[in-house]
Design a protein around this motif. Structure first.
Motif, PDB file in Angstrom:
ATOM      1  N   GLU A 157     -21.878  73.856  91.961  1.00  7.60           N
ATOM      2  CA  GLU A 157     -20.431  73.818  92.104  1.00  7.60           C
ATOM      3  C   GLU A 157     -19.977  72.436  92.589  1.00  7.60           C
ATOM      4  N   ASP A 158     -18.730  72.110  92.277  1.00  6.59           N
ATOM      5  CA  ASP A 158     -18.157  70.836  92.689  1.00  6.59           C
ATOM      6  C   ASP A 158     -17.572  70.985  94.093  1.00  6.59           C
ATOM      7  N   ARG A 190     -20.983  69.444  84.328  1.00  6.06           N
ATOM      8  CA  ARG A 190     -19.552  69.612  84.608  1.00  6.06           C
ATOM      9  C   ARG A 190     -18.729  68.487  83.989  1.00  6.06           C
ATOM     10  N   ASN A 214     -18.513  69.255  80.385  1.00  9.22           N
ATOM     11  CA  ASN A 214     -18.054  70.622  80.132  1.00  9.22           C
ATOM     12  C   ASN A 214     -18.954  71.338  79.129  1.00  9.22           C
TER      13      ASN A 214
END
Length: 730
Positions: free
Chosen positions: A308-309, A373, A376
């Motif tokens: 996760e960011d 991410r 994408n």
């Protein structure tokens, strides 16, 4: 046994067919196809079973490799050569490259066929075949074989317990097995090894070769190569076994793969530090998270998500008991989800190799998730990128476990860590993203032999497929059928965009390393020695300043007058703005002239007169003196700033009035007087201070200015000591 006419050939074919039928149950080679339900591939055709016909253009070793490939592909060498001549473009069939490109054509197809088997890394014959492919790639043709003085000597055929070898059986006695003296170069390894994604990756293959050949003169021997593959096979199988009860308490997500575990041994646990508290435990890294389990505790494992960011940071750090910063053996993890940084310490008796290894693999997972991410990637594309990083970590572990080799910044085996530190690494990642963008789930079913001829519009997720064959599934629904052809990164006789970007990046890396080597050579010890070097390097500028100072002192009135009039004329006429461009042009012309006429010559070294040598105590005293001088300069700067603050805050009203009036006068002059006249006034005033008729008044004015400055008070400063006692966590 010599071949006779057509009748003799038919008898020979019949004998081989009978032999195959008699020994069909004993063919235990990994690469022997089993009979399919439809019966298509159950028996070899007579042409495929017959002894392969040597190809005149190929060297003996290349002929041996091609014959083994023909047995794997169930096609005679004549058919393979016919396909090569008919299907491939003329650009790869030139006389000088024909043998090598045909060898690649056969090798790539055979390797893709072999990689459909789940346990091919365990097979000794596969390891020997791939090594022979590399050797044959270096000497593919008869002419290259003659140029190479190391002529291969045929060895006895390698047979299994039933007296049959798929790779080495040949009635023409054409198979050549490599002896211990044969070795492979980097170019051949980089061309053949990445075809099998488990063995090497196109981005890190050169670093992998350097690691394997660090003690063998940059040549790869079979014993080293064989040990590396066997260790890699053990690590992959251990990763598959780690998905069992040993990590059941972690509650891994579906498709989450364990990459490594450390701290399970109570003698060498991993210490988790938060504040001044520490807990021994076990650390587990998967493809998307870190898990920490306290030893002997009943608490649930703590999960630190890397996918996760959350502004995550992982870096090396110092740790010690009660929060002391003593030992350089830890990594720090920080994100917006944790209130305080977490430190994982990896105790060991000497060095910090254990910490460096975990730092590398944790950063690799973090960076691959950031890469996903950024672009994408979803579905099969995301799984392919993850599989590529996972295989890279497995290779890194294999090198570490088998040879105890630890990579440097530019020599790491981790793909995304390398791209982070490599000059032009962003270009390499762009080429990788373009390659992954061409992957689709339907590429598994519509791929044909075209991938050996030209770049197809759709590519296969080769790394993901390799993981699934090994029993490590990242994504469900990507099952590869038995007849599926793998569309890889390599085409016969062509260079992929990824390889092109990587070669340019490696070239830039070599230049950076060469430049860094020169930097290390010119570093000198001691403050006085470094000061002497700096003085010598700044001598041209010091000399220029000294000349200008002599002109400003009016020791030679004639030269000073000429200089002042010349500069004044340039200021009035506007030529002063061309001085800096002229200097830059002259410097550029000088550099180009030196490049042209000093080509091939050794650069002249800067000659510096070394100061007298000093012992350790004298060096410490010199350092203390230098620190005192720097401290005095900082104090003087602070006093100037505080006095300016006092003037601005009107702590001395008389000084404030004088300064305000002077600023108004200067502002008016700048508003109404042209800039060139202001520049001329400043230049003439400063340059003529030492003239006889001005010297006394100039000295008096400077004295009054210093006296006025001394009367200006400094603004007050209040030092507030921060509380060094941190809140302690229970």
């Amino acid at each position: 046994m010599e071949e006779g006419g057509d009748g003799g050939g038919g008898v020979k074919v019949g004998m081989l067919e009978g032999f195959m039928r008699t020994h069909q149950s004993s063919l235990k080679s990994l690469f022997q196809r089993k009979k399919s339900p439809s019966g298509r591939d159950g028996d070899c055709s007579p042409s495929a079973v017959a002894s392969p016909k040597p190809i005149p253009q190929l060297s003996p070793l290349a002929n041996s490799v091609v014959s083994r490939c023909s047995k794997i592909l169930r096609a005679p060498t004549e058919d393979l050569q016919h396909r090569f001549d008919v299907e491939l473009p003329e650009s790869v069939k030139q006389l000088l490259t024909y043998a090598r490109n045909f060898l690649e054509f056969c090798s790539f197809q055979a390797l893709h066929q072999v990689m459909k088997q789940p346990d091919y890394l365990s097979d000794q014959e596969f390891r020997q075949l791939t090594f022979d492919m590399m050797l044959a790639w270096e000497t593919p043709s008869v002419t290259s074989e003659q140029e190479n003085k190391d002529v291969e000597s045929p060895k006895q055929e390698v047979e299994d317990e039933d007296g049959w070898s798929l790779f080495y059986s040949s009635s023409t006695n054409m198979a050549v097995q490599v002896d211990d003296k044969k070795s492979v170069g980097q170019e051949a390894f980089a061309r053949i090894a990445p075809v099998c994604p488990a063995i090497a990756d196109a981005i890190t293959v050169h670093n992998l070769f350097d690691a394997l050949t660090s003690s063998s003169g940059h040549r790869l021997h079979f014993l080293i190569y064989d040990k590396y593959i066997r260790t890699l096979d053990k690590i992959i199988k251990a990763a598959k076994c780690s998905l069992g009860p040993s990590v059941a308490c972690l509650q891994l997500a579906k498709g989450e793969i364990v990459l490594d575990i450390d701290g399970a041994n109570p003698v060498l646990p991993v210490l988790k530090h938060v504040g001044i508290s520490a807990w021994p435990g076990k650390l587990t890294l998967t493809d998307c998270a870190l898990y920490f389990e306290s030893l002997g505790g009943s608490e649930k494992a703590i999960r630190y998500d890397l996918s996760e960011d959350t502004k995550q940071v992982i870096k090396p750090e110092l740790t010690g008991p009660l929060g002391a910063r003593i030992f350089d053996k830890a990594i720090m993890y920080k994100s917006i989800l944790v209130s305080e940084p977490v430190y994982f310490e990896f105790p060991e008796f000497k060095g910090n190799a254990r910490r460096d290894y975990w730092l590398g693999i944790c950063l690799e997972v973090l960076r691959v998730q950031q890469f996903i991410r950024k672009h994408n990637f979803k579905g099969v594309q995301r799984s392919e990128i993850l599989a590529r990083a996972i295989l890279g970590i497995f290779r890194y572990r294999a090198i570490r476990d088998a040879f105890q080799v630890f990579s440097s910044q530019y020599k790491t085996l981790l793909i995304f860590n390398l791209a982070e530190s490599l000059p032009g690494g962003d270009v390499v990642l762009e080429a990788l993203s373009s390659r992954v963008a061409r992957i689709s789930s339907d590429a598994l079913s519509d791929a044909g032999s075209v991938q050996y001829i030209k770049w197809p519009s759709k590519l296969s997720p080769v790394s993901l497929i390799m993981l699934e064959h090994f029993g490590l599934s990242l994504q469900t629904g990507t099952n590869m059928e038995e007849e599926t052809v793998i569309v890889g990164d390599f085409c016969v006789g062509e260079t992929s965009p990824l390889e092109i970007a990587l070669k340019q990046s490696i070239l830039n890396t070599n230049r950076a390393e060469a430049a860094q080597a020169t930097v290390e050579q010119v570093k000198v010890e001691g403050i006085d020695t470094n000061v002497a070097v700096m003085k010598e390097l700044l001598f041209p500028f010091v000399r220029l300043g000294w000349c200008i100072q002599r002109l400003a002192s009016w020791e030679n009135p004639y030269k000073s007058t000429v200089f002042m009039l010349l500069v004044s004329y340039m200021i009035i006429s506007g030529w002063i703005r061309f001085i800096l461009p002229s200097i830059l042009v002259i410097m550029a012309i000088t550099m180009l002239w030196r490049k042209q006429f000093n080509k091939g010559k050794e650069p002249k070294a800067v000659r510096v007169t070394a100061p007298p040598s000093k012992n350790a105590v004298e060096q410490i005293l010199t350092l203390q003196e230098a620190i005192s001088q720097v401290e005095a300069l900082i104090q003087a700067g602070n006093i100037i700033l505080l006095k300016i603050r006092a003037i601005l805050l009107a702590l001395l009203p008389q000084a404030t009035d004088t300064t305000a009036m002077l600023m108004v006068i200067i502002a008016g002059m700048m508003a109404f007087v042209p800039l060139k006249y202001l520049t001329l006034m400043v230049f003439v005033e400063s340059f003529t201070r030492e003239v006889g008729w001005r010297k006394e008044s100039s000295d008096r004015a400077l004295r009054r200015l210093r006296e006025w400055w001394f009367r200006v008070p400094a603004a007050p400063v209040q030092l507030v000591r921060s509380d060094d006692n941190k809140k302690k966590k229970s």
